[in-house]
Write an enzyme that holds these catalytic residues in place. Structure first.
Site, short mmCIF file in Angstrom:
data_model
loop_
_atom_site.label_atom_id
_atom_site.label_comp_id
_atom_site.label_asym_id
_atom_site.label_seq_id
_atom_site.Cartn_x
_atom_site.Cartn_y
_atom_site.Cartn_z
N TYR A 86 0.68 -1.15 -0.15
CA TYR A 86 -0.08 -0.17 -0.21
C TYR A 86 0.84 1.26 0.20
CZ TYR A 86 -3.22 3.44 1.92
OH TYR A 86 -4.14 4.54 1.90
N ASP A 111 9.25 2.88 -1.65
CA ASP A 111 8.43 2.81 -0.19
C ASP A 111 9.26 2.90 0.82
OD1 ASP A 111 4.73 3.26 -0.18
OD2 ASP A 111 6.46 4.28 1.59
N LYS A 117 5.27 9.97 7.90
CA LYS A 117 5.22 9.25 9.87
C LYS A 117 6.18 9.77 10.62
CE LYS A 117 2.81 5.31 7.94
NZ LYS A 117 0.85 5.30 8.24
P1 KE4 Z 1 -0.60 8.57 4.08
O1 KE4 Z 1 -1.16 9.35 3.11
O2 KE4 Z 1 -1.88 7.82 5.30
O3 KE4 Z 1 0.17 9.50 5.23
O4 KE4 Z 1 0.82 7.26 3.76
C1 KE4 Z 1 0.01 6.40 3.23
C2 KE4 Z 1 0.93 4.97 3.09
C3 KE4 Z 1 2.41 5.14 1.94
N1 KE4 Z 1 3.14 4.40 1.85
C4 KE4 Z 1 3.15 3.60 3.31
C5 KE4 Z 1 3.88 2.54 3.38
C6 KE4 Z 1 2.17 3.66 3.77
O5 KE4 Z 1 1.96 2.50 4.83
C7 KE4 Z 1 1.00 4.52 3.98
C8 KE4 Z 1 0.03 4.74 5.07
N2 KE4 Z 1 -0.19 3.30 6.03
C9 KE4 Z 1 -1.45 3.25 6.42
C10 KE4 Z 1 -1.37 2.55 7.68
N3 KE4 Z 1 -1.07 1.13 7.02
C11 KE4 Z 1 -1.88 4.58 8.09
C12 KE4 Z 1 -3.03 4.93 8.22
C13 KE4 Z 1 -4.32 4.63 7.33
O6 KE4 Z 1 -4.49 5.02 6.66
O7 KE4 Z 1 -5.80 5.49 8.41
#
Ligand code: KE4
Length: 427
Positions: free
Chosen positions: A144, A239, A267
């Protein structure tokens, strides 16, 4: 079962916010329940609106590596806010953050700040397409990278290699430009590049896939990825939104001695405030507006409060010599889980690296998401709710990774393991 005030809030929230949440995973759908609402948080603990407290192993899905509300970050935000909350004008904090990232992540020569991990990966893909002049990208099932259209694409049916939308609203024409492959299958990767290599702008991959639990690359897999992309002139977008600055100063690319072309970050980099970033070789990054033809922008990118929060967090990690400690408590958790579940004769695997861990209820090598979906989800749910009732908040989904912070003590880990022991004893 959440408390009465949480239930009241959730009922109200669902009349105003889709699903009652601002991000789907918070809705506890993967554990068939309703979420609690948080009132406050400090260190390793959160307290819900019904005044029940929990040891927290999510840490806001990764950002809170120092624990909740670190005194240093609160002070930094407070002091910065007195000088202004947002400018939309270049400010010194942005330069300091860029310098730190370039110093800590050798593959990054230039970096652009964003407001989320999604923006970081979305921008990196556009940049890779602009730099190579090619349209296709490769991603992996179970990885993801945020919710931009190019990345909400599932693997096509067997015959097809090109993607199918993984969300309503993503046009098939977008999905056609995304090839989705099984992770950890070097043969399939080489096969696709032999066939489509000259059309592929980039491969985007999670450094350690952590959205299918926590998955590790097989021996030689990253090397094959690097070789096949270089051979065909495609970029690697690594990523590290989850792993960056969490597993090492230089992220997984430091641990694996891997050299991507672009890196997405997020993060931890924001200290709990909304921050993402993407960076890489200067010759690629210089393609970005205003110097280059690839447009990318953001009103709040490089926001001063977010910059000082992130800088404070990163510098505190460095000063504390955080990574050996995080590995110590991470392995304490992993070894405890293995002991408890082995004694109970429950099939399981625990993947752990540094402060990241994931418990799977099946006993076979976790190759990729195809393995993960075979696990016993019912047992997972029983553990989740049993722990929550006893004051331990684990990830509300078998596809999420657990996070331990600098605020978690060895005693907290022992207390958590005692809770897990008591839950499984009742089984
Ligand atoms: P954000 O757009 O949520 O800041 O980041 C996206 C993203 C990109 N790359 C990786 C490897 C990620 O894990 C994420 C987002 N992680 C999720 C948790 N698995 C965020 C939690 C959520 O979607 O509320």
């Amino acid at each position: 079962m959440s408390g009465p005030l949480s239930q009241k809030l959730f009922t109200k929230a669902k009349t105003l916010i889709p699903g009652g949440v601002n991000s789907p995973v918070r809705a506890f759908r993967n554990v068939d329940g309703d979420p609690f609402f948080v009132r406050r948080a400090k260190g390793a603990r959160i307290e819900d609106v019904d005044q029940k407290s929990y040891i927290d192993y999510i840490g806001s899905w990764g950002p809170n590596i120092l624990g909740h509300a670190p005194t240093s970050i609160i002070a930094a935000i407070h002091n910065a806010a007195k000088e202004g909350v947002s400018y939309g004008i270049p400010n010194p904090h942005e330069v300091e953050m860029a310098q730190l990232i370039v110093d800590w992540v050798p593959s990054v020569e230039k970096v652009r700040m964003t407001n989320s991990g999604t923006e970081a990966t979305m921008s990196a893909i556009r940049l890779a397409r602009g730099f190579t002049g090619r349209d296709k990208i490769v991603k992996f099932e179970g990885c993801y990278h945020g919710h931009s259209d190019s990345l909400l694409v599932a693997a096509g049916s067997g015959a097809l290699t090109f993607g199918e939308p993984d969300s309503a609203g993503v046009p098939q024409s977008f999905a056609n430009e995304t090839i989705t492959l099984p992770y950890n299958d070097a043969g399939r990767l080489e096969e696709v590049f032999e066939k489509y290599g000259e059309q592929i702008a980039a491969v985007i991959v999670e450094s350690y896939p952590a959205n299918a639990g926590l998955v590790f690359p097989r021996e030689g897999y990253l090397q094959t990825l690097r070789e096949v992309t270089t051979k065909h002139g495609a970029l690697v977008i690594f990523d590290e939104v989850m792993t960056g600055f969490r597993l090492a100063k230089g992220g997984v690319q430091e641990l694996e001695n891997f050299q991507p072309d672009l890196t997405a970050m997020g993060k931890v980099i924001g200290g709990g405030l909304p921050v993402g970033a993407f960076g890489g070789r200067a010759e690629i990054m210089d393609m970005l507006a205003p110097d280059g033809p690839v447009y990318q922008a953001g009103t709040l990118s490089g926001n001063p409060l977010a910059m000082v929060a992130g800088l404070t967090q990163l510098r505190e990690l460095e000063k504390a010599g955080a990574y050996p400690y995080l590995e110590q408590v991470g392995s304490q958790m992993a070894e405890g889980l293995r002991r408890i579940l082995s004694e109970k004769g429950i099939p399981h695997r625990v993947n752990q690296v540094g402060s990241m861990f994931c418990l799977y209820f099946l006993d076979e090598e976790i190759v990729n998401v195809d393995t993960v979906v075979k696990q016993d989800f019912e047992i997972f749910k029983k553990l989740f709710w049993g722990c929550l009732e006893r004051g331990v908040y684990l990830a509300p989904s078998p596809y999420e990774t657990g996070f331990i912070s600098m605020a978690h003590t060895a005693g907290d880990i022992d207390d958590t393991l005692d809770v897990i022991q008591s839950v499984v004893t009742d089984w």
